[in-house]
Design a protein around this motif. Structure first.
Motif, PDB file in Angstrom:
ATOM      1  N   TRP A  55      -1.127  -2.772  -6.893  1.00 24.41           N
ATOM      2  CA  TRP A  55      -1.897  -2.217  -8.010  1.00 24.41           C
ATOM      3  C   TRP A  55      -1.630  -0.727  -8.051  1.00 24.41           C
ATOM      4  O   TRP A  55      -0.970  -0.172  -7.151  1.00 24.41           O
ATOM      5  CB  TRP A  55      -3.396  -2.495  -7.816  1.00 24.41           C
ATOM      6  N   HIS A  56      -2.144  -0.065  -9.080  1.00 24.89           N
ATOM      7  CA  HIS A  56      -2.056   1.382  -9.145  1.00 24.89           C
ATOM      8  C   HIS A  56      -3.281   1.943  -9.863  1.00 24.89           C
ATOM      9  O   HIS A  56      -3.682   1.401 -10.884  1.00 24.89           O
ATOM     10  CB  HIS A  56      -0.772   1.835  -9.859  1.00 24.89           C
ATOM     11  N   PRO A  57      -3.891   3.010  -9.323  1.00 21.31           N
ATOM     12  CA  PRO A  57      -4.986   3.654 -10.046  1.00 21.31           C
ATOM     13  C   PRO A  57      -4.513   4.100 -11.441  1.00 21.31           C
ATOM     14  O   PRO A  57      -3.371   4.507 -11.598  1.00 21.31           O
ATOM     15  CB  PRO A  57      -5.313   4.884  -9.186  1.00 21.31           C
ATOM     16  N   ALA A 116       5.871   7.559   1.340  1.00 21.58           N
ATOM     17  CA  ALA A 116       6.786   8.403   0.540  1.00 21.58           C
ATOM     18  C   ALA A 116       7.266   7.762  -0.757  1.00 21.58           C
ATOM     19  O   ALA A 116       8.435   7.857  -1.106  1.00 21.58           O
ATOM     20  CB  ALA A 116       7.975   8.815   1.401  1.00 21.58           C
ATOM     21  N   GLU A 117       6.355   7.137  -1.508  1.00 21.66           N
ATOM     22  CA  GLU A 117       6.759   6.508  -2.777  1.00 21.66           C
ATOM     23  C   GLU A 117       7.252   7.537  -3.779  1.00 21.66           C
ATOM     24  O   GLU A 117       8.151   7.269  -4.568  1.00 21.66           O
ATOM     25  CB  GLU A 117       5.570   5.726  -3.364  1.00 21.66           C
ATOM     26  N   GLU A 118       6.665   8.735  -3.756  1.00 23.55           N
ATOM     27  CA  GLU A 118       6.929   9.710  -4.814  1.00 23.55           C
ATOM     28  C   GLU A 118       8.350  10.259  -4.808  1.00 23.55           C
ATOM     29  O   GLU A 118       8.865  10.665  -5.834  1.00 23.55           O
ATOM     30  CB  GLU A 118       5.943  10.876  -4.716  1.00 23.55           C
ATOM     31  N   ILE A 119       8.982  10.317  -3.662  1.00 22.90           N
ATOM     32  CA  ILE A 119      10.225  11.089  -3.572  1.00 22.90           C
ATOM     33  C   ILE A 119      11.362  10.258  -2.990  1.00 22.90           C
ATOM     34  O   ILE A 119      12.511  10.652  -2.987  1.00 22.90           O
ATOM     35  CB  ILE A 119       9.966  12.364  -2.724  1.00 22.90           C
ATOM     36  N   GLY A 125       0.821  -1.211   0.000  1.00 20.10           N
ATOM     37  CA  GLY A 125       0.000   0.000   0.000  1.00 20.10           C
ATOM     38  C   GLY A 125       0.850   1.254   0.000  1.00 20.10           C
ATOM     39  O   GLY A 125       1.938   1.272   0.571  1.00 20.10           O
ATOM     40  N   GLU A 126       0.377   2.280  -0.679  1.00 20.36           N
ATOM     41  CA  GLU A 126       1.016   3.605  -0.650  1.00 20.36           C
ATOM     42  C   GLU A 126      -0.061   4.617  -0.296  1.00 20.36           C
ATOM     43  O   GLU A 126      -1.242   4.376  -0.573  1.00 20.36           O
ATOM     44  CB  GLU A 126       1.602   3.944  -2.034  1.00 20.36           C
ATOM     45  N   TYR A 127       0.333   5.736   0.302  1.00 23.83           N
ATOM     46  CA  TYR A 127      -0.684   6.728   0.696  1.00 23.83           C
ATOM     47  C   TYR A 127      -0.196   8.161   0.604  1.00 23.83           C
ATOM     48  O   TYR A 127      -0.848   9.073   1.094  1.00 23.83           O
ATOM     49  CB  TYR A 127      -1.207   6.430   2.106  1.00 23.83           C
ATOM     50  N   GLY A 184      -2.581  13.446  -6.620  1.00 22.65           N
ATOM     51  CA  GLY A 184      -2.428  13.447  -8.079  1.00 22.65           C
ATOM     52  C   GLY A 184      -2.008  12.115  -8.653  1.00 22.65           C
ATOM     53  O   GLY A 184      -1.989  11.924  -9.873  1.00 22.65           O
ATOM     54  N   CYS A 185      -1.641  11.154  -7.785  1.00 19.43           N
ATOM     55  CA  CYS A 185      -1.296   9.808  -8.268  1.00 19.43           C
ATOM     56  C   CYS A 185      -2.305   8.803  -7.708  1.00 19.43           C
ATOM     57  O   CYS A 185      -2.144   7.597  -7.880  1.00 19.43           O
ATOM     58  CB  CYS A 185       0.131   9.452  -7.847  1.00 19.43           C
ATOM     59  N   GLY A 186      -3.332   9.305  -7.016  1.00 20.70           N
ATOM     60  CA  GLY A 186      -4.394   8.419  -6.515  1.00 20.70           C
ATOM     61  C   GLY A 186      -3.970   7.466  -5.418  1.00 20.70           C
ATOM     62  O   GLY A 186      -4.573   6.411  -5.230  1.00 20.70           O
ATOM     63  N   HIS A 187      -2.931   7.823  -4.652  1.00 17.78           N
ATOM     64  CA  HIS A 187      -2.457   6.884  -3.628  1.00 17.78           C
ATOM     65  C   HIS A 187      -3.429   6.761  -2.451  1.00 17.78           C
ATOM     66  O   HIS A 187      -3.328   5.820  -1.668  1.00 17.78           O
ATOM     67  CB  HIS A 187      -1.061   7.275  -3.137  1.00 17.78           C
ATOM     68  N   ASN A 188      -4.364   7.718  -2.325  1.00 17.12           N
ATOM     69  CA  ASN A 188      -5.424   7.552  -1.314  1.00 17.12           C
ATOM     70  C   ASN A 188      -6.227   6.289  -1.622  1.00 17.12           C
ATOM     71  O   ASN A 188      -6.658   5.574  -0.721  1.00 17.12           O
ATOM     72  CB  ASN A 188      -6.337   8.794  -1.284  1.00 17.12           C
TER      73      ASN A 188
END
Ligand code: ZN
Length: 428
Positions: free
Chosen positions: A115-117, A89-92, A25-27, A52-56
């Motif tokens: 998975w990813h949105p 903190a997947e984005e950075i 999971g990412e958030y 903006g990446c739908g991690h919610n």
């Protein structure tokens, strides 16, 4: 909570014995992308972050999938262990890499699912670029920029010259490589020669060794800027990521479950919303699409892509191709066999990291994609728990891929990846 020394990283576990299945999971959100659920650009709070990446949706669907598996375990229908990984903190940053090593929290995992949105329903057959995230910090000498500039040495000059050098280097990179930066410190006032300046670079390429090579060249460019400006350089290495390795055994189980469940179904209001929002999205880049859609599937694909919300489960397309973006999911795929897919949570063609993605991530469209993802995750985990031989197959393919590609996983070799700088991280 607080695994791998990261206060917002966590692992939740349920059940006993083998197989042990990880759901990732990412958030995390993205800066400056706050947006309400409306088809026009309108921040919920000016300047605030947004999904903006739908991690919610990404993090929440994983929890949903895991809870369904827990129910099946409680009902005595399956045996095994299900684990949910809260990966910040997947984005950075590369939290997943640190959670594997030195965190050690992935050690007993047989397979992992994520998975990813997205704006199609499909399994992830393409890879992504490997990447480095690095700060270059230059130090000079302050002086009055008008009265005695000869006494100063500008750290900002060094940043600018480094960027000029990097931009000339672009011509001589492999076409698939990516190089981008933002200047994170550029001085305090025009009348003070900046003593400190800083630039944050991402270096990306399809293969890990290509990133290493390009990064070494970029370091030379930075050193050249130091020579030209008589400044000093500090390199602050944030993280490196691997390119994801795909596993057909897991992906095929996911694909069958997606086909059986069917795509998310959207109501009239959601379709109307998407139709309106799609007007703000650039048209489909046919040249790019032609690289992955075979000629005999072209007409049908284009018909589906004209819809505001992609209406079907796509066949797996683009095997062997590499998407230019990067993800720390790659590191997990260098340690355990990994399956990945995407469901429709955004309008067709919506750019990544955009306010349009936020708009549909916080309403019915995103929520339906999320629920569908939770169902796919749970059915896939249950199938692997019911068929231990599938786990063996997935792991056999995993080992075969490493042999064929001559990949050596630093995680499996038991070494800390040389590009990880765990000891330097400071948390509040
Ligand atoms: Zn993402």
């Amino acid at each position: 909570m607080g695994v791998a020394s990261m206060p917002t990283a966590f692992v939740a576990s349920y059940g006993n014995g083998k197989p042990t299945i990880a759901v990732l999971g990412e958030y995390d959100a993205l800066p400056g992308l706050s947006q309400v659920a409306e088809p026009i650009k309108k921040p919920l709070k000016e300047g605030a972050p947004g999904h903006g990446c739908g991690h919610n949706l990404l993090g929440t669907a994983g929890i949903g999938g895991v809870l369904a598996v827990k129910q099946a375990i409680d009902a005595g229908k399956v045996k095994g262990t299900i684990k949910y990984y809260g990966c910040p903190a997947e984005e950075i940053f590369n939290a997943k890499g640190y959670m594997i090593s030195p965190g050690g929290v992935f050690e007993d995992i047989d397979i992992s699912i994520t998975w990813h949105p997205g704006w199609t329903n499909e399994i992830a057959v393409q890879s992504n670029n490997a990447m480095n995230s690095v700060f270059f910090k230059f130090y000079g000498k302050t002086a009055h920029a008008a009265a005695d500039p000869h006494k100063g040495r500008s750290a900002l000059d060094a940043v600018e010259l480094m960027n000029v050098g990097a931009n000339f280097m672009r011509e001589h990179m492999i076409p698939d490589a990516r190089l981008h930066y933002v200047i994170t410190k550029g001085g305090l006032a025009p009348n003070i020669v900046p003593a400190e300046a800083e630039v944050h670079y991402f270096v990306r390429s399809p293969e890990r060794h290509q990133v290493d090579e390009l990064y070494n060249r970029l370091k030379k460019v930075a050193e050249g800027a130091v020579l030209m400006t008589e400044t000093r350089l500090e390199i602050d290495f944030i993280s490196g990521l691997y390119n994801p390795i795909r596993n057909k055994v897991i992906n095929n189980v996911i694909y069958e479950n997606m086909r059986n469940l069917g795509p998310p179904k959207f109501n009239k209001d959601e379709q109307a919303f998407a139709q309106e929002l799609k007007k703000t999205v650039p048209p489909i880049d046919e040249t790019e699409m032609k690289k992955i859609v075979p000629p005999d599937k072209w007409e049908r694909a284009m018909k589906n892509l004209q819809e505001p919300l992609f209406p079907v489960i796509s066949r797996p397309l683009g095997e062997g191709k590499v998407e230019a973006s990067s993800t720390d999911v790659g590191d997990v795929s260098w340690y355990t066999p990994l399956g990945e897919f995407g469901t429709v949570c955004h309008v067709v063609g919506s750019p990544g990291h955009s306010w349009q993605n936020v708009a549909t991530s916080v309403m019915g469209i995103g929520h339906k994609g999320m629920i569908k993802a939770a169902q796919i995750i749970s059915l896939t985990a249950l199938e692997f728990m019911n068929n231990p031989e599938l786990v063996v197959k997935a792991r056999t393919e995993f080992e075969k891929t490493f042999k064929e590609k001559k990949y050596k996983s630093p995680f499996i070799e038991g070494q800390k990846p040389p590009f990880h700088r765990f000891k330097n991280i400071e948390f509040e």
